[in-house]
Design a protein around this motif. Structure first.
Motif, short mmCIF file in Angstrom:
data_model
loop_
_atom_site.label_atom_id
_atom_site.label_comp_id
_atom_site.label_asym_id
_atom_site.label_seq_id
_atom_site.Cartn_x
_atom_site.Cartn_y
_atom_site.Cartn_z
N HIS A 1 -26.88 -22.71 -31.65
CA HIS A 1 -25.79 -23.43 -30.96
C HIS A 1 -24.48 -22.64 -30.97
O HIS A 1 -23.62 -22.86 -30.10
N PHE A 2 -24.32 -21.71 -31.91
CA PHE A 2 -23.11 -20.89 -31.91
C PHE A 2 -23.06 -19.98 -30.69
O PHE A 2 -21.98 -19.51 -30.30
N PHE A 3 -24.20 -19.73 -30.07
CA PHE A 3 -24.28 -18.81 -28.92
C PHE A 3 -24.64 -19.57 -27.64
O PHE A 3 -25.01 -18.96 -26.64
N ASN A 4 -24.53 -20.91 -27.69
CA ASN A 4 -24.79 -21.77 -26.52
C ASN A 4 -26.20 -21.57 -25.96
O ASN A 4 -26.39 -21.49 -24.75
N LEU A 5 -27.15 -21.46 -26.85
CA LEU A 5 -28.54 -21.25 -26.45
C LEU A 5 -29.32 -22.55 -26.50
O LEU A 5 -29.15 -23.37 -27.41
N GLN A 6 -30.21 -22.74 -25.54
CA GLN A 6 -31.06 -23.92 -25.51
C GLN A 6 -32.31 -23.74 -26.38
O GLN A 6 -32.86 -24.72 -26.89
N GLN A 7 -32.76 -22.49 -26.55
CA GLN A 7 -33.95 -22.21 -27.34
C GLN A 7 -33.62 -21.24 -28.48
O GLN A 7 -32.81 -20.33 -28.30
N ALA A 8 -34.26 -21.46 -29.62
CA ALA A 8 -34.04 -20.59 -30.78
C ALA A 8 -34.97 -19.39 -30.72
O ALA A 8 -35.92 -19.25 -31.50
N ASP B 1 -17.17 -17.95 -37.24
CA ASP B 1 -17.51 -18.80 -36.08
C ASP B 1 -17.13 -18.13 -34.77
O ASP B 1 -16.47 -18.72 -33.91
N ARG B 2 -17.50 -16.86 -34.62
CA ARG B 2 -17.31 -16.07 -33.41
C ARG B 2 -15.84 -15.71 -33.16
O ARG B 2 -15.50 -15.18 -32.09
N ARG B 3 -14.93 -15.96 -34.12
CA ARG B 3 -13.52 -15.61 -33.98
C ARG B 3 -13.18 -14.50 -34.96
O ARG B 3 -13.53 -14.59 -36.15
N PRO B 4 -12.48 -13.46 -34.53
CA PRO B 4 -12.14 -12.36 -35.45
C PRO B 4 -11.27 -12.84 -36.60
O PRO B 4 -10.49 -13.79 -36.46
N LEU C 1 -20.69 -19.53 -39.22
CA LEU C 1 -21.35 -18.30 -38.79
C LEU C 1 -20.42 -17.13 -39.09
O LEU C 1 -19.34 -17.03 -38.50
N LEU C 2 -20.83 -16.25 -40.00
CA LEU C 2 -20.03 -15.09 -40.36
C LEU C 2 -20.68 -13.83 -39.78
O LEU C 2 -21.90 -13.67 -39.85
N GLY D 1 -24.31 -18.13 -23.46
CA GLY D 1 -25.24 -19.05 -22.83
C GLY D 1 -25.56 -18.75 -21.38
O GLY D 1 -26.44 -19.39 -20.79
N LYS D 2 -24.86 -17.78 -20.76
CA LYS D 2 -25.09 -17.46 -19.35
C LYS D 2 -25.99 -16.23 -19.22
O LYS D 2 -25.72 -15.19 -19.84
N PRO D 3 -27.06 -16.30 -18.40
CA PRO D 3 -28.00 -15.18 -18.27
C PRO D 3 -27.42 -14.05 -17.43
O PRO D 3 -26.64 -14.27 -16.50
N MET D 4 -27.80 -12.83 -17.77
CA MET D 4 -27.41 -11.66 -17.02
C MET D 4 -28.43 -10.55 -17.26
O MET D 4 -29.19 -10.60 -18.23
#
Length: 508
Positions: free
Chosen positions: A314-321, A463-466, A487-488, A381-384
């Protein structure tokens, strides 16, 4: 009598016969009464016929057939090597360099110790009739002489063709022809529960042994701490593997080579039910390059990886682990040139699904440098799609040291941190461009220790912040909701990785 035991006795009594009747049955089973008195009954169990044990005999015959085909292609490898010369004047250990058991007889310092002749024994597998043999790199490491014993008891001199330290594989050549060799199998098709056989020379003395077991698991990650870039993907098996089995064959029920036995995990150094083999998909490509060029050029992207898990998805906005998280991008690397970022999640490589970081690491290491590849990536969470050219792997020798001190504390995590000053960077061999806070102390049995944090690690993000200072880090941790995972992004020994940490409920 314990309650549980008493319950069992009570339960058993429900089905007990009266004592007198039970006694008569017991006597009837062992004796009979005749005119001449009481005589013992003669009873011999007859063997079961083939019909009753057909499944077992069929299994035995199948295993015997596999063993008879594979064993001639398995060899014993005896190595003579020279140890390193030590000067006790330059060592904290005055007995360093002495043979085991001899240190008690020497107490002086400043006495140069000559190199010791060492002997090692391992196993190998003939992969071509003209005498090419695959084994582990650590079996032949530093060898000055290699002797290969074939299944027909011939002893031949082996020549080291090449070694690949990244995969711990080596190829040895003997001067012979028409040798029995083994067919390659496809390790990517292995499934947990599948029958496998392990061949080799356990303890060096029991040559050409075979053990049977199952595939306990596949795609086990790299357990080595000396170089995180070593690919994993190991096959785990409960087929007995012991010292001396290194370099031996792991085969499937068709007698095909699906792995090379390489190490065990054990408290006492002997078989404990957890043996590991390098999968044939790595072994074959490595062996072919060593046979052709005497060395292996591994593919390189310039990234460090983590697995996507249910705890961090969820930290990376993913639907699947599922997938591999980029935790570090090396400057001027193929990944950097292609625009990949920390926090990107790679889900596919050339259309093949990537379940975790280990799978991506194995796949990339087997790609020839200079090859064009296509990566499917999720960014927030966005595909590329990212296309890049695979580079050539170069070993990174940076090492981080540990340091302690009394610094700002985070009671929720159980660690002390300090600012990452230029002097501290120099002490821990951190690159100049690194920004974060350095871990100074980790409390035993704390959330930080559970997450694998150690003194000398550098925390780059929360948590994804520097995070750029010790005070900022503590504020970021305290601002997180009570009981919420953090999340570190942690730099350690030259590589960065994401760590999901479960804070304690206390504040401070």
């Amino acid at each position: 009598m314990p309650a549980s035991t008493n319950h069992l006795v009570v339960t058993a009594r429900k089905f007990a016969l009266p004592a007198a009747l039970a006694g008569s049955f017991a006597l009837g089973a062992a004796f009979f009464v005749g005119n001449g008195g009481v005589h013992a009954a003669a009873f011999t169990a007859s063997p079961l016929d083939d019909h009753n044990v057909s499944a077992l005999t069929a299994l035995d015959q199948a295993m015997e057939s596999v063993a008879s085909r594979v064993t001639p292609a398995v060899v014993n490898i005896a190595v003579t090597s020279k140890g390193q010369q030590h000067d006790t004047a330059d060592s904290d250990d005055p007995q360093q360099g002495l043979p085991p058991g001899f240190a008690q007889f020497f107490g002086g310092r400043g006495v140069p110790q000559p190199p010791q002749t060492e002997h090692g024994i391992g196993s190998g597998v003939i992969i071509s009739p003209d005498g090419y043999i695959i084994t582990n790199g650590h079996v032949v490491d530093g060898a000055t002489q290699i002797k290969v014993t074939l299944n027909d008891r011939r002893v031949l001199t082996g020549k080291l063709v090449g070694t690949d330290k990244l995969t711990d594989l080596a190829v040895v050549k003997v001067n012979a022809s028409d040798l029995p060799s083994i067919a390659w199998g496809d390790s990517s098709k292995l499934q947990p529960g599948q029958t496998v056989l392990a061949f080799g020379s356990p303890f060096g003395y029991f040559q050409f042994s075979v053990t049977r077991g199952i595939v306990s698991a596949v795609d086990r990650p790299n357990p080595y701490s000396d170089d995180p870039r070593k690919p994993g993907g190991f096959i785990q098996t409960d087929a007995a593997i012991n010292p001396g089995n290194s370099g031996g064959a792991l085969v499937n029920s068709h007698g095909e080579l699906v792995g090379i036995n390489t190490f065990i995990i054990s408290n006492n150094g002997s078989f404990a039910g957890a043996g590991f083999a390098i999968p044939s998909q790595i072994v074959r490509s490595t062996a072919e390059q060593l046979m052709k060029n005497g060395k292996v050029d591994h593919g390189y992207l310039g990234i460090s990886l983590n697995d996507v898990t249910p705890a961090n998805a969820h930290f990376f906005n993913l639907q699947q682990a599922s997938g591999a998280i980029i935790s570090q991008v090396s400057p001027d690397s193929p990944a950097s040139t292609a625009g990949l970022h920390t926090g990107d999640v790679i889900s596919q490589i050339n259309g093949k699904k990537i379940p975790n970081g280990s799978a991506l690491q194995v796949a990339v290491s087997q790609i020839t440098p200079g090859t064009n590849i296509s990566l499917e990536v999720f960014r927030d969470g966005k595909p590329m799609t990212v296309n890049l050219v695979v580079g050539k792997f170069q070993k990174n020798t940076d090492v981080a040291d540990n340091e302690d001190g009394n610094r700002p504390q985070s009671g929720k995590l159980g660690l002390a941190v300090s600012d990452l000053t230029p002097d501290v960077k120099q002490e821990i061999n951190a690159p100049d461009q690194l920004h974060g806070v350095v871990v100074q102390n980790v409390r035993p049995a704390s959330p930080a220790e559970d997450a694998g944090l150690q003194p000398g690690d550098v925390i780059l993000e929360v948590d994804r912040r520097p995070t750029s200072s010790a005070s900022q880090f503590v504020d970021q941790v305290h601002q997180s909701a009570s009981g919420k995972d953090l999340l570190l992004l942690v730099w350690s020994k030259g590589n960065a990785s994401y760590r999901t940490i479960h804070p304690a409920s206390q504040n401070g």
